[in-house]
Scaffold this motif. Structure first.
Motif, PDB file in Angstrom:
ATOM      1  N   PRO A   1       0.839  -1.127   0.083  1.00 59.66           N
ATOM      2  CA  PRO A   1      -0.170   0.106   0.050  1.00 59.66           C
ATOM      3  C   PRO A   1       0.841   1.348   0.217  1.00 59.66           C
ATOM      4  CG  PRO A   1      -0.336  -1.243   2.064  1.00 59.66           C
ATOM      5  CD  PRO A   1       0.471  -2.150   1.034  1.00 59.66           C
ATOM      6  N   GLY A   2       2.084   1.058   0.667  1.00 55.14           N
ATOM      7  CA  GLY A   2       2.803   2.317   0.709  1.00 55.14           C
ATOM      8  C   GLY A   2       3.429   2.723  -0.601  1.00 55.14           C
ATOM      9  N   LEU A   3       3.341   1.819  -1.751  1.00 55.03           N
ATOM     10  CA  LEU A   3       3.814   2.127  -2.745  1.00 55.03           C
ATOM     11  C   LEU A   3       2.627   2.978  -3.702  1.00 55.03           C
ATOM     12  CD1 LEU A   3       5.380  -1.120  -3.992  1.00 55.03           C
ATOM     13  CD2 LEU A   3       6.641   0.576  -3.259  1.00 55.03           C
ATOM     14  N   GLY A   4       1.342   2.990  -3.321  1.00 57.03           N
ATOM     15  CA  GLY A   4       0.570   3.542  -4.064  1.00 57.03           C
ATOM     16  C   GLY A   4      -0.728   2.916  -4.713  1.00 57.03           C
ATOM     17  N   ILE A   5      -0.875   1.508  -3.809  1.00 62.33           N
ATOM     18  CA  ILE A   5      -1.961   0.875  -4.402  1.00 62.33           C
ATOM     19  C   ILE A   5      -2.806   0.517  -3.222  1.00 62.33           C
ATOM     20  CG2 ILE A   5      -2.330  -1.667  -5.127  1.00 62.33           C
ATOM     21  CD1 ILE A   5       0.264  -2.038  -6.406  1.00 62.33           C
ATOM     22  N   GLY A   6      -3.965   1.000  -3.562  1.00 60.58           N
ATOM     23  CA  GLY A   6      -5.133   0.663  -2.555  1.00 60.58           C
ATOM     24  C   GLY A   6      -5.997  -0.528  -2.952  1.00 60.58           C
ATOM     25  N   HIS A   7      -6.437  -1.254  -2.040  1.00 60.06           N
ATOM     26  CA  HIS A   7      -6.924  -2.667  -2.330  1.00 60.06           C
ATOM     27  C   HIS A   7      -8.325  -2.742  -1.507  1.00 60.06           C
ATOM     28  CE1 HIS A   7      -6.791  -7.315  -2.919  1.00 60.06           C
ATOM     29  NE2 HIS A   7      -7.861  -6.809  -2.720  1.00 60.06           N
ATOM     30  N   VAL A   8      -9.539  -2.723  -2.106  1.00 59.08           N
ATOM     31  CA  VAL A   8     -10.762  -2.885  -1.404  1.00 59.08           C
ATOM     32  C   VAL A   8     -10.968  -4.238  -1.570  1.00 59.08           C
ATOM     33  CG1 VAL A   8     -13.316  -2.061  -1.431  1.00 59.08           C
ATOM     34  CG2 VAL A   8     -11.430  -0.316  -2.228  1.00 59.08           C
ATOM     35  N   PRO A   9     -10.871  -5.100  -0.639  1.00 59.63           N
ATOM     36  CA  PRO A   9     -11.262  -6.462  -0.858  1.00 59.63           C
ATOM     37  C   PRO A   9     -12.677  -6.769  -0.840  1.00 59.63           C
ATOM     38  CG  PRO A   9     -10.670  -6.095   1.452  1.00 59.63           C
ATOM     39  CD  PRO A   9     -10.718  -4.858   0.827  1.00 59.63           C
ATOM     40  N   GLU A  10     -12.798  -8.122  -1.481  1.00 57.57           N
ATOM     41  CA  GLU A  10     -14.117  -8.759  -1.746  1.00 57.57           C
ATOM     42  C   GLU A  10     -14.463  -8.799  -0.217  1.00 57.57           C
ATOM     43  OE1 GLU A  10     -13.886 -12.752  -2.900  1.00 57.57           O
ATOM     44  OE2 GLU A  10     -15.965 -12.682  -3.837  1.00 57.57           O
ATOM     45  N   GLY A  11     -16.019  -8.534   0.022  1.00 58.15           N
ATOM     46  CA  GLY A  11     -16.475  -8.725   1.219  1.00 58.15           C
ATOM     47  C   GLY A  11     -16.155  -7.733   2.083  1.00 58.15           C
ATOM     48  N   ARG A  12     -15.795  -6.366   1.645  1.00 53.77           N
ATOM     49  CA  ARG A  12     -15.513  -5.249   2.413  1.00 53.77           C
ATOM     50  C   ARG A  12     -14.368  -5.117   3.324  1.00 53.77           C
ATOM     51  NH1 ARG A  12     -21.175  -5.825   0.901  1.00 53.77           N
ATOM     52  NH2 ARG A  12     -21.787  -6.778   2.894  1.00 53.77           N
ATOM     53  N   HIS A  13     -14.431  -6.431   4.362  1.00 52.96           N
ATOM     54  CA  HIS A  13     -13.357  -6.316   5.390  1.00 52.96           C
ATOM     55  C   HIS A  13     -13.057  -5.000   6.236  1.00 52.96           C
ATOM     56  CE1 HIS A  13     -11.868 -10.393   4.947  1.00 52.96           C
ATOM     57  NE2 HIS A  13     -12.481 -10.322   3.623  1.00 52.96           N
ATOM     58  N   VAL A  14     -14.186  -4.277   6.644  1.00 52.81           N
ATOM     59  CA  VAL A  14     -14.107  -3.145   7.422  1.00 52.81           C
ATOM     60  C   VAL A  14     -13.432  -3.809   8.910  1.00 52.81           C
ATOM     61  CG1 VAL A  14     -15.822  -1.766   6.253  1.00 52.81           C
ATOM     62  CG2 VAL A  14     -16.482  -3.273   8.044  1.00 52.81           C
ATOM     63  N   PHE A  15     -13.077  -2.858   9.712  1.00 52.28           N
ATOM     64  CA  PHE A  15     -12.692  -3.288  10.929  1.00 52.28           C
ATOM     65  C   PHE A  15     -14.119  -3.059  11.907  1.00 52.28           C
ATOM     66  CE2 PHE A  15      -8.617  -1.504   9.419  1.00 52.28           C
ATOM     67  CZ  PHE A  15      -7.980  -2.787   9.141  1.00 52.28           C
ATOM     68  N   PRO A  16     -14.767  -4.241  12.327  1.00 56.07           N
ATOM     69  CA  PRO A  16     -15.955  -4.284  12.709  1.00 56.07           C
ATOM     70  C   PRO A  16     -16.066  -3.268  13.965  1.00 56.07           C
ATOM     71  CG  PRO A  16     -15.417  -6.505  12.861  1.00 56.07           C
ATOM     72  CD  PRO A  16     -14.117  -5.498  12.098  1.00 56.07           C
ATOM     73  N   ARG A  17     -15.174  -3.553  14.893  1.00 60.68           N
ATOM     74  CA  ARG A  17     -15.534  -2.920  16.357  1.00 60.68           C
ATOM     75  C   ARG A  17     -14.823  -1.638  16.281  1.00 60.68           C
ATOM     76  NH1 ARG A  17     -14.618  -8.024  16.865  1.00 60.68           N
ATOM     77  NH2 ARG A  17     -12.373  -7.560  17.751  1.00 60.68           N
ATOM     78  N   MET A  18     -14.530  -1.008  15.242  1.00 59.73           N
ATOM     79  CA  MET A  18     -13.776   0.486  15.108  1.00 59.73           C
ATOM     80  C   MET A  18     -14.881   1.320  14.458  1.00 59.73           C
ATOM     81  SD  MET A  18      -9.980   0.560  13.896  1.00 59.73           S
ATOM     82  CE  MET A  18      -8.793  -0.897  14.313  1.00 59.73           C
TER      83      MET A  18
END
Lengths: 251, 283
Positions: free
Chosen positions: A91-108
């Motif tokens: 990600p630090g190189l400049g690639i953002g990845h929105v994964p399948e199934g969203r994968h939010v941090f649920p308890r944040m």
């Protein structure tokens, strides 16, 4: 009709390619899920990858993000070889990845989720500005910033996931099935947002089962079948292709 | 009655911090660390030697315990625990139980089997409020535990590293995708977990003697606290700690003191049987 994929033999094309995938094969310990996939994304483009459930679309994105250590072949991002790099450095190189199934941090909270997106750039001075931009794109997130992400609707979680990826200031955004399981009205909103993100100069690699949707926002597309690229071309030519229409557009 | 309640709360606050460490390790790494109480013992020895050699009060020595045991924990995680993170639970149990035996016996070899205690000026002092007597060492240990718990909360909520630890606990893949080095984070979380427990061990040194087997006294207690609070929940562990302290202290009003852990066992089993997700919701 099929457009030739970007090849390193043509220096001009290579220079303008933000992402170049060549002969990529990957497996999870069994038979290859991807075999010798070659494709590319040029700077500023939105490229769709179409295919059925098991075609290897998610594996392709995971390999780009370094999540499949045993992937073989060649992946270059702005000329930098990616394979073999630890996943957390990508990600630090400049690639953002929105994964399948969203994968939010649920308890944040929504806000903390978005802040985590800037983790690599912690300490950067423009974090507030980035946040502002995400809120402009998804005003709902501003209203819900104190809410736990796990308690939000699917569409809102997708916005959190996309917003989180944008906080990392990506030059290339990998989107894995962003419309999956969402109501049509939310899907429209999300695809509008993807177009807006692209117009802000972010190149997009979009994986979708819903080919109609994908081709409506993408400039070009590739069709993946059982781990192989079987077809590629502009969105218009793909939507006109009888095979694609039969298999993926349901007409 | 009120006296027992206050005694219980003062004890329980420290239990809470001790068990928070165990809970944190499980919450982030998903490993039940049976060797956890051994790090409490190490923390007590660090504080004891800091008192003996440097003349440091255990309340100050606890900082040293925290730092040193954190470093030990980080190394143990990166060299040993990391190998079993994706292994079946049985492998994790074998490793941490093996670690327990190894640390305890190493301590026996190095420190000898005798009981050691510190003497501090406030050891038998206290504060009198009407009929209630509050022992100074209990009060100070409780205060130190509360301060550390607050610091931990701030760290987990507000700092980048703290947020990364929570992120890894909630979704390790997503954490990787935003640039968190999960291996390093697992090391930090384990180090932090055992350091919290070591700190708790150090601050109770004025009223509990240390020996290589002291961990055994705390294993059941620690797991009871965590089970009450829900495994993996930091806030729950603190509340669970206070509950256990109160139960322990109250039970001495009814039963002889030798049976105070019996009540804990009964509660431990009852909670596991009836409400395995813990008594406290959320967090």
């Amino acid at each position: 009709m099929p457009e030739t994929a970007l090849s390193s033999a043509t220096p001009d094309a290579a220079a303008s390619a933000v992402l170049e995938v060549r002969d990529l094969s990957a497996a999870y310990g069994g038979p290859d899920v991807l075999s010798a996939v070659t494709l590319g994304v040029r700077t500023g483009e939105t490229v769709a990858v179409l295919g059925a459930n098991t075609a290897g679309k998610t594996t392709l994105l995971r390999a780009i993000s370094g999540l499949i250590p045993k992937a073989r072949g060649h992946i270059a991002f702005e000329g930098l070889a990616l394979l073999g790099r630890p996943a957390h450095t990508i990600p630090g190189l400049g690639i953002g990845h929105v994964p399948e199934g969203r994968h939010v941090f649920p308890r944040m909270t929504t806000l903390d989720n978005l802040m985590m997106g800037a983790f690599f750039h912690r300490g950067a001075k423009d974090i507030a500005e980035r946040l502002e931009r995400v809120f402009t794109l998804f005003p709902r997130l501003q209203e819900r910033q104190a809410q736990l992400a796990g308690s939000m609707s699917g569409g809102e979680q997708q916005m959190v996931s996309i917003g989180r990826a944008l906080m990392g200031k990506p030059k290339l955004l990998l989107l894995d099935e962003p419309s999956h399981g969402l109501a049509p009205i939310v899907v429209d909103e999300l695809h509008g947002a993807i177009g807006a993100i692209n117009r802000q100069g972010v190149s997009v690699l979009l994986v979708e089962q819903n080919a109609m949707l994908a081709l409506s926002v993408a400039h070009r597309g590739y069709v993946l079948e059982a781990g192989h690229v079987v077809l590629s071309g502009s969105s218009q030519s793909l939507s006109a292709d009888p095979g694609v229409r039969r298999a993926y557009l349901g007409v | 009655m009120l006296q027992a309640l206050i005694d219980g709360i003062l004890l329980g606050g420290v239990y809470g911090v001790i068990a928070t460490g165990l809970s944190l390790v499980f919450g982030v790494l998903g490993v039940v660390n049976f060797a956890h109480a051994e790090f409490l013992m190490l923390g007590m020895y660090v504080a004891w030697f800091a008192w003996r050699w440097l003349g440091l009060d255990p309340l100050l020595g606890s900082v040293l315990s925290f730092v040193i045991v954190f470093a030990v924990g980080y190394v143990v995680q990166r060299t040993l625990i990391e190998r079993v993170l994706k292994a079946p639970p049985a492998a994790q149990v074998f490793l941490t139980v093996g670690l327990l035996i190894a640390i305890e016996n190493a301590a026996l070899m190095v420190f000898g089997s005798e009981f050691r205690s510190v003497s501090v000026p406030y050891q038998v002092q206290g504060y009198r409020l009407g009929d209630i007597f509050i022992g100074a060492p209990y009060l100070y240990a409780f205060a130190a535990a509360v301060i550390l718990a607050a610091a931990l909360w701030l760290f987990l909520e507000r700092s980048w590293t703290g947020r990364a630890i929570r992120a890894v606990a909630q979704d390790a893949m997503a954490a990787t995708l935003v640039g968190v080095d999960t291996k390093r984070t697992y090391g930090l979380a384990f180090g932090l977990g055992v350091a919290l427990t070591a700190f708790g061990g150090a601050v109770i040194l004025p009223y509990i003697t240390v020996s290589p087997t002291v961990g055994g006294q705390f294993v059941v207690l620690m797991f009871t606290v965590v089970v009450l609070g829900g495994l993996g929940s930091v806030a729950g562990a603190l509340a669970g700690g206070i509950m256990v302290g109160v139960v322990q202290s109250m039970s001495t009003l009814i039963f002889p003191i030798q049976l105070q852990n019996l009540c804990l066992f009964v509660i431990f089993i009852a909670v596991l049987a009836l409400r395995p997700q813990g008594l406290i919701k959320g967090a």
